[in-house]
Design a protein around this motif. Sequence first.
Motif, mmCIF file in Angstrom:
data_model
loop_
_atom_site.group_PDB
_atom_site.id
_atom_site.type_symbol
_atom_site.label_atom_id
_atom_site.label_comp_id
_atom_site.label_asym_id
_atom_site.label_seq_id
_atom_site.Cartn_x
_atom_site.Cartn_y
_atom_site.Cartn_z
ATOM 1 N N MET A 37 0.830 -1.210 0.000
ATOM 2 C CA MET A 37 0.000 0.000 0.000
ATOM 3 C C MET A 37 0.868 1.266 0.000
ATOM 4 S SD MET A 37 -3.125 -0.907 -0.248
ATOM 5 C CE MET A 37 -4.096 0.479 0.287
ATOM 6 N N LEU A 38 1.846 1.309 0.895
ATOM 7 C CA LEU A 38 2.689 2.509 0.979
ATOM 8 C C LEU A 38 3.466 2.736 -0.307
ATOM 9 C CD1 LEU A 38 4.097 2.423 4.620
ATOM 10 C CD2 LEU A 38 2.470 4.055 3.648
ATOM 11 N N PHE A 39 4.132 1.701 -0.812
ATOM 12 C CA PHE A 39 4.938 1.870 -2.015
ATOM 13 C C PHE A 39 4.068 2.276 -3.196
ATOM 14 C CE2 PHE A 39 7.236 0.717 -5.808
ATOM 15 C CZ PHE A 39 8.507 1.181 -5.536
ATOM 16 N N LEU A 49 -4.488 -4.039 -8.916
ATOM 17 C CA LEU A 49 -3.813 -5.318 -8.665
ATOM 18 C C LEU A 49 -2.981 -5.304 -7.384
ATOM 19 C CD1 LEU A 49 -2.487 -6.418 -12.166
ATOM 20 C CD2 LEU A 49 -4.081 -7.681 -10.711
ATOM 21 N N HIS A 50 -2.608 -4.086 -6.928
ATOM 22 C CA HIS A 50 -1.769 -3.951 -5.740
ATOM 23 C C HIS A 50 -2.532 -3.431 -4.527
ATOM 24 C CE1 HIS A 50 1.359 -4.602 -8.595
ATOM 25 N NE2 HIS A 50 1.276 -3.398 -9.129
ATOM 26 N N ILE A 51 -3.578 -2.649 -4.735
ATOM 27 C CA ILE A 51 -4.168 -1.912 -3.600
ATOM 28 C C ILE A 51 -5.648 -2.174 -3.359
ATOM 29 C CG2 ILE A 51 -2.435 -0.076 -3.799
ATOM 30 C CD1 ILE A 51 -4.613 1.681 -5.109
ATOM 31 N N ASP A 52 -6.277 -3.047 -4.128
ATOM 32 C CA ASP A 52 -7.722 -3.247 -4.006
ATOM 33 C C ASP A 52 -8.028 -4.745 -3.856
ATOM 34 O OD1 ASP A 52 -10.495 -3.543 -4.468
ATOM 35 O OD2 ASP A 52 -10.528 -1.770 -5.767
ATOM 36 N N ALA A 53 -8.190 -5.185 -2.615
ATOM 37 C CA ALA A 53 -8.422 -6.604 -2.343
ATOM 38 C C ALA A 53 -9.718 -7.104 -2.974
ATOM 39 C CB ALA A 53 -8.424 -6.857 -0.838
ATOM 40 N N GLY A 63 -6.856 -13.685 -7.143
ATOM 41 C CA GLY A 63 -7.743 -13.706 -5.992
ATOM 42 C C GLY A 63 -7.275 -12.896 -4.805
ATOM 43 N N LYS A 64 -6.119 -12.295 -4.922
ATOM 44 C CA LYS A 64 -5.555 -11.463 -3.846
ATOM 45 C C LYS A 64 -4.540 -10.518 -4.461
ATOM 46 C CE LYS A 64 -2.397 -15.248 -2.683
ATOM 47 N NZ LYS A 64 -1.969 -16.163 -1.627
ATOM 48 N N PRO A 65 -4.190 -9.427 -3.751
ATOM 49 C CA PRO A 65 -3.261 -8.442 -4.316
ATOM 50 C C PRO A 65 -1.862 -9.010 -4.585
ATOM 51 C CG PRO A 65 -4.486 -7.474 -2.507
ATOM 52 C CD PRO A 65 -4.768 -8.959 -2.479
ATOM 53 N N LEU A 66 -1.309 -8.619 -5.722
ATOM 54 C CA LEU A 66 0.091 -8.907 -6.065
ATOM 55 C C LEU A 66 0.976 -7.821 -5.463
ATOM 56 C CD1 LEU A 66 -0.262 -9.580 -9.888
ATOM 57 C CD2 LEU A 66 0.403 -11.259 -8.178
ATOM 58 N N PHE A 105 3.225 -12.425 -3.201
ATOM 59 C CA PHE A 105 2.042 -11.977 -2.483
ATOM 60 C C PHE A 105 2.402 -11.545 -1.068
ATOM 61 C CE2 PHE A 105 0.457 -15.241 -5.480
ATOM 62 C CZ PHE A 105 -0.423 -14.469 -6.205
ATOM 63 N N GLU A 106 1.527 -10.739 -0.479
ATOM 64 C CA GLU A 106 1.657 -10.372 0.930
ATOM 65 C C GLU A 106 1.852 -11.640 1.756
ATOM 66 O OE1 GLU A 106 -2.134 -8.569 1.630
ATOM 67 O OE2 GLU A 106 -1.799 -7.020 0.128
ATOM 68 N N GLY A 107 2.791 -11.591 2.696
ATOM 69 C CA GLY A 107 3.055 -12.742 3.551
ATOM 70 C C GLY A 107 4.151 -13.653 3.051
ATOM 71 N N ASP A 108 4.567 -13.506 1.793
ATOM 72 C CA ASP A 108 5.698 -14.287 1.289
ATOM 73 C C ASP A 108 6.995 -13.719 1.849
ATOM 74 O OD1 ASP A 108 4.301 -16.141 -0.286
ATOM 75 O OD2 ASP A 108 4.365 -14.856 -2.069
ATOM 76 N N THR A 109 7.979 -14.581 2.021
ATOM 77 C CA THR A 109 9.300 -14.167 2.499
ATOM 78 C C THR A 109 10.298 -14.378 1.379
ATOM 79 O OG1 THR A 109 8.759 -14.747 4.774
ATOM 80 C CG2 THR A 109 11.104 -14.590 4.221
ATOM 81 N N ILE A 110 11.078 -13.336 1.077
ATOM 82 C CA ILE A 110 12.059 -13.493 0.002
ATOM 83 C C ILE A 110 13.482 -13.566 0.545
ATOM 84 C CG2 ILE A 110 10.566 -12.346 -1.672
ATOM 85 C CD1 ILE A 110 12.592 -10.088 -1.792
#
Length: 159
Positions: A37-39, A49-53, A63-66, A105-110
């Motif tokens: 959201m901030l970026f 695709l990034h800010i609207d669930a 099905g979820k934000p990229l 996706f949100e919650g992934d760890t890189i």
Amino acid sequence: MSDESRHPRGGLYFEDFVVGTTIRHRLTRTVTQMDNMLFSNMTLNPQPLHIDAHFCATETEWGKPLMNSLFTLGLLIGISVNDTTVGTTIANLGMTDVKFPAPLFEGDTINATTEIVAKRESKSRADAGIVDFIHRAYKQDGTLVAECRRQAFMRKRNA
């Protein structure tokens, strides 16, 4: 590489980079909804695709934000800095061959790696050289999610 041969901030000098070496970076990072959201908002990117669930849940295959791909690219390169260029970069010269082969996706760890693929002396400055890196980011299951080739203008040790 001993700590004494590095820059006081920890970066490697031009002479230290060995073509063919791959560095596995120690830092990892879980990406969050707040990051996305901030970026996206700071860069004036209204892409749903990034800010609207709701949009993502009802109108996309995901099905979820990229995660915003430019955030991912910046994070990838940022993760590499501590192990490679902190204090020794004069400037970034460019990034090419940028790819995002799988979604993040949100919650992934890189986690990330950097491969040293080329280097050459500067033609214009005796105190510097150019190093080509290939940076790669993987999510927690090993899936490649981002890759780019970056050229950096690097300080020499005894300039």
